[in-house]
Design a protein around this motif. Structure first.
Motif, PDB file in Angstrom:
ATOM      1  N   MET A  53       0.820  -1.191   0.000  1.00  0.00           N
ATOM      2  CA  MET A  53       0.000   0.000   0.000  1.00  0.00           C
ATOM      3  C   MET A  53       0.869   1.262   0.000  1.00  0.00           C
ATOM      4  O   MET A  53       0.533   2.228  -0.664  1.00  0.00           O
ATOM      5  CB  MET A  53      -0.929  -0.049   1.214  1.00  0.00           C
ATOM      6  CG  MET A  53      -1.987   0.980   1.174  1.00  0.00           C
ATOM      7  SD  MET A  53      -3.136   0.535  -0.110  1.00  0.00           S
ATOM      8  CE  MET A  53      -4.526   1.385   0.396  1.00  0.00           C
ATOM      9  N   ILE A  54       1.984   1.213   0.752  1.00  0.00           N
ATOM     10  CA  ILE A  54       2.872   2.364   0.809  1.00  0.00           C
ATOM     11  C   ILE A  54       3.530   2.589  -0.553  1.00  0.00           C
ATOM     12  O   ILE A  54       3.702   3.724  -0.993  1.00  0.00           O
ATOM     13  CB  ILE A  54       3.937   2.174   1.922  1.00  0.00           C
ATOM     14  CG1 ILE A  54       3.239   2.177   3.282  1.00  0.00           C
ATOM     15  CG2 ILE A  54       4.981   3.268   1.858  1.00  0.00           C
ATOM     16  CD1 ILE A  54       4.146   1.891   4.440  1.00  0.00           C
ATOM     17  N   LYS A  55       3.862   1.502  -1.264  1.00  0.00           N
ATOM     18  CA  LYS A  55       4.449   1.633  -2.598  1.00  0.00           C
ATOM     19  C   LYS A  55       3.480   2.315  -3.557  1.00  0.00           C
ATOM     20  O   LYS A  55       3.883   3.100  -4.399  1.00  0.00           O
ATOM     21  CB  LYS A  55       4.832   0.254  -3.139  1.00  0.00           C
ATOM     22  CG  LYS A  55       6.057  -0.330  -2.501  1.00  0.00           C
ATOM     23  CD  LYS A  55       6.403  -1.635  -3.188  1.00  0.00           C
ATOM     24  CE  LYS A  55       7.664  -2.213  -2.571  1.00  0.00           C
ATOM     25  NZ  LYS A  55       8.058  -3.459  -3.219  1.00  0.00           N
ATOM     26  N   PHE A  56       2.200   2.009  -3.420  1.00  0.00           N
ATOM     27  CA  PHE A  56       1.181   2.602  -4.283  1.00  0.00           C
ATOM     28  C   PHE A  56       1.136   4.121  -4.075  1.00  0.00           C
ATOM     29  O   PHE A  56       1.144   4.883  -5.032  1.00  0.00           O
ATOM     30  CB  PHE A  56      -0.182   1.967  -3.994  1.00  0.00           C
ATOM     31  CG  PHE A  56      -1.302   2.599  -4.774  1.00  0.00           C
ATOM     32  CD1 PHE A  56      -1.430   2.377  -6.124  1.00  0.00           C
ATOM     33  CD2 PHE A  56      -2.212   3.453  -4.151  1.00  0.00           C
ATOM     34  CE1 PHE A  56      -2.447   2.958  -6.852  1.00  0.00           C
ATOM     35  CE2 PHE A  56      -3.227   4.037  -4.865  1.00  0.00           C
ATOM     36  CZ  PHE A  56      -3.347   3.795  -6.217  1.00  0.00           C
ATOM     37  N   PHE A  57       1.101   4.577  -2.819  1.00  0.00           N
ATOM     38  CA  PHE A  57       1.060   6.014  -2.532  1.00  0.00           C
ATOM     39  C   PHE A  57       2.365   6.704  -2.934  1.00  0.00           C
ATOM     40  O   PHE A  57       2.357   7.844  -3.385  1.00  0.00           O
ATOM     41  CB  PHE A  57       0.764   6.256  -1.040  1.00  0.00           C
ATOM     42  CG  PHE A  57      -0.664   5.974  -0.684  1.00  0.00           C
ATOM     43  CD1 PHE A  57      -1.694   6.706  -1.251  1.00  0.00           C
ATOM     44  CD2 PHE A  57      -0.980   4.970   0.205  1.00  0.00           C
ATOM     45  CE1 PHE A  57      -3.014   6.452  -0.942  1.00  0.00           C
ATOM     46  CE2 PHE A  57      -2.293   4.702   0.521  1.00  0.00           C
ATOM     47  CZ  PHE A  57      -3.319   5.440  -0.054  1.00  0.00           C
ATOM     48  N   THR A  58       3.468   5.997  -2.815  1.00  0.00           N
ATOM     49  CA  THR A  58       4.750   6.556  -3.238  1.00  0.00           C
ATOM     50  C   THR A  58       4.759   6.764  -4.753  1.00  0.00           C
ATOM     51  O   THR A  58       5.208   7.810  -5.251  1.00  0.00           O
ATOM     52  CB  THR A  58       5.903   5.611  -2.829  1.00  0.00           C
ATOM     53  OG1 THR A  58       5.819   5.350  -1.440  1.00  0.00           O
ATOM     54  CG2 THR A  58       7.247   6.227  -3.155  1.00  0.00           C
ATOM     55  N   ARG A  59       4.258   5.794  -5.473  1.00  0.00           N
ATOM     56  CA  ARG A  59       4.209   5.914  -6.937  1.00  0.00           C
ATOM     57  C   ARG A  59       3.274   7.029  -7.376  1.00  0.00           C
ATOM     58  O   ARG A  59       3.585   7.795  -8.287  1.00  0.00           O
ATOM     59  CB  ARG A  59       3.768   4.589  -7.568  1.00  0.00           C
ATOM     60  CG  ARG A  59       4.844   3.539  -7.508  1.00  0.00           C
ATOM     61  CD  ARG A  59       4.402   2.280  -8.171  1.00  0.00           C
ATOM     62  NE  ARG A  59       5.432   1.256  -8.046  1.00  0.00           N
ATOM     63  CZ  ARG A  59       5.290   0.006  -8.384  1.00  0.00           C
ATOM     64  NH1 ARG A  59       4.133  -0.401  -8.893  1.00  0.00           N
ATOM     65  NH2 ARG A  59       6.266  -0.845  -8.246  1.00  0.00           N
ATOM     66  N   ILE A  60       2.129   7.128  -6.725  1.00  0.00           N
ATOM     67  CA  ILE A  60       1.170   8.188  -7.059  1.00  0.00           C
ATOM     68  C   ILE A  60       1.781   9.553  -6.786  1.00  0.00           C
ATOM     69  O   ILE A  60       1.678  10.472  -7.597  1.00  0.00           O
ATOM     70  CB  ILE A  60      -0.155   8.002  -6.280  1.00  0.00           C
ATOM     71  CG1 ILE A  60      -0.895   6.773  -6.752  1.00  0.00           C
ATOM     72  CG2 ILE A  60      -1.046   9.240  -6.388  1.00  0.00           C
ATOM     73  CD1 ILE A  60      -1.407   6.868  -8.171  1.00  0.00           C
ATOM     74  N   SER A  61       2.425   9.710  -5.645  1.00  0.00           N
ATOM     75  CA  SER A  61       3.022  11.007  -5.321  1.00  0.00           C
ATOM     76  C   SER A  61       4.185  11.339  -6.263  1.00  0.00           C
ATOM     77  O   SER A  61       4.370  12.489  -6.641  1.00  0.00           O
ATOM     78  CB  SER A  61       3.462  11.079  -3.859  1.00  0.00           C
ATOM     79  OG  SER A  61       4.147   9.929  -3.477  1.00  0.00           O
TER      80      SER A  61
END
Length: 171
Positions: A1-9
């Motif tokens: 989940m953290i990877k997803f938000f990192t990619r989006i940001s």
């Protein structure tokens, strides 16, 4: 989940960085044509003896301008500018001859000379003016006139592409 938000940001940051660098998506008109949104293209003048040349060139210009989309095509009464044109000459030049007879052409170059003026409707100022040369090659079959008639629309299409590029991008 953290990877997803990192990619989006990272994606948002990249998009922000690219848009803040001065890049612009969409039509970028030359400075002298900034205020022009619509262009009228009346039937061009034909100084040659080739029939239907004015209609073929005018149709190619309108078609190419519509395809580009930078300017809308309008009637003369409502347009911001009017594109006046003149076909000055159509030249034929032999590129390749028959092996057994050098006077008999196998391939010809058809070249169009075209002058234009883009006039601002409100003031009458000339916004752009120039001369274009457009050409196409045609292989001559048994019927010379048919081959030449088929080459004229292609040369007119190339002329329209060059003129549209000049008016939309400035070169």
């Amino acid at each position: 989940m953290i990877k997803f938000f990192t990619r989006i940001s990272l994606l948002i940051l990249t998009a922000f960085a690219v848009t803040s660098c001065g890049y612009r998506v969409g039509d970028i008109k030359p400075a002298q044509l900034e205020g022009v949104e619509s262009i009228a293209i009346p039937l061009v003048k034909n100084d040659t003896l080739q029939p239907r040349t004015a209609q073929i060139v005018t149709g190619a210009l309108i078609s190419q301008m519509e395809q580009d989309g930078t300017y809308s095509i309008a009637q003369s009464e409502t347009a911001d500018a009017v594109l006046n044109g003149r076909v000055k000459s159509i030249e034929r030049r032999q590129l390749r001859s028959a092996r057994d007879n050098q006077l008999r052409s196998r391939e010809l170059e058809l070249r169009i000379e075209f002058e234009y003026e883009l006039v601002e409707k409100a003031t009458g100022d000339i916004l752009s003016r120039g001369t274009f040369f457009s050409s196409t090659n045609v292989f001559v079959s048994a019927n010379y006139q048919t081959a030449e008639r088929q080459a004229l629309p292609e040369a007119a299409r190339q002329l329209a592409i060059d003129l549209t590029t000049r008016l939309t991008e400035g070169y």
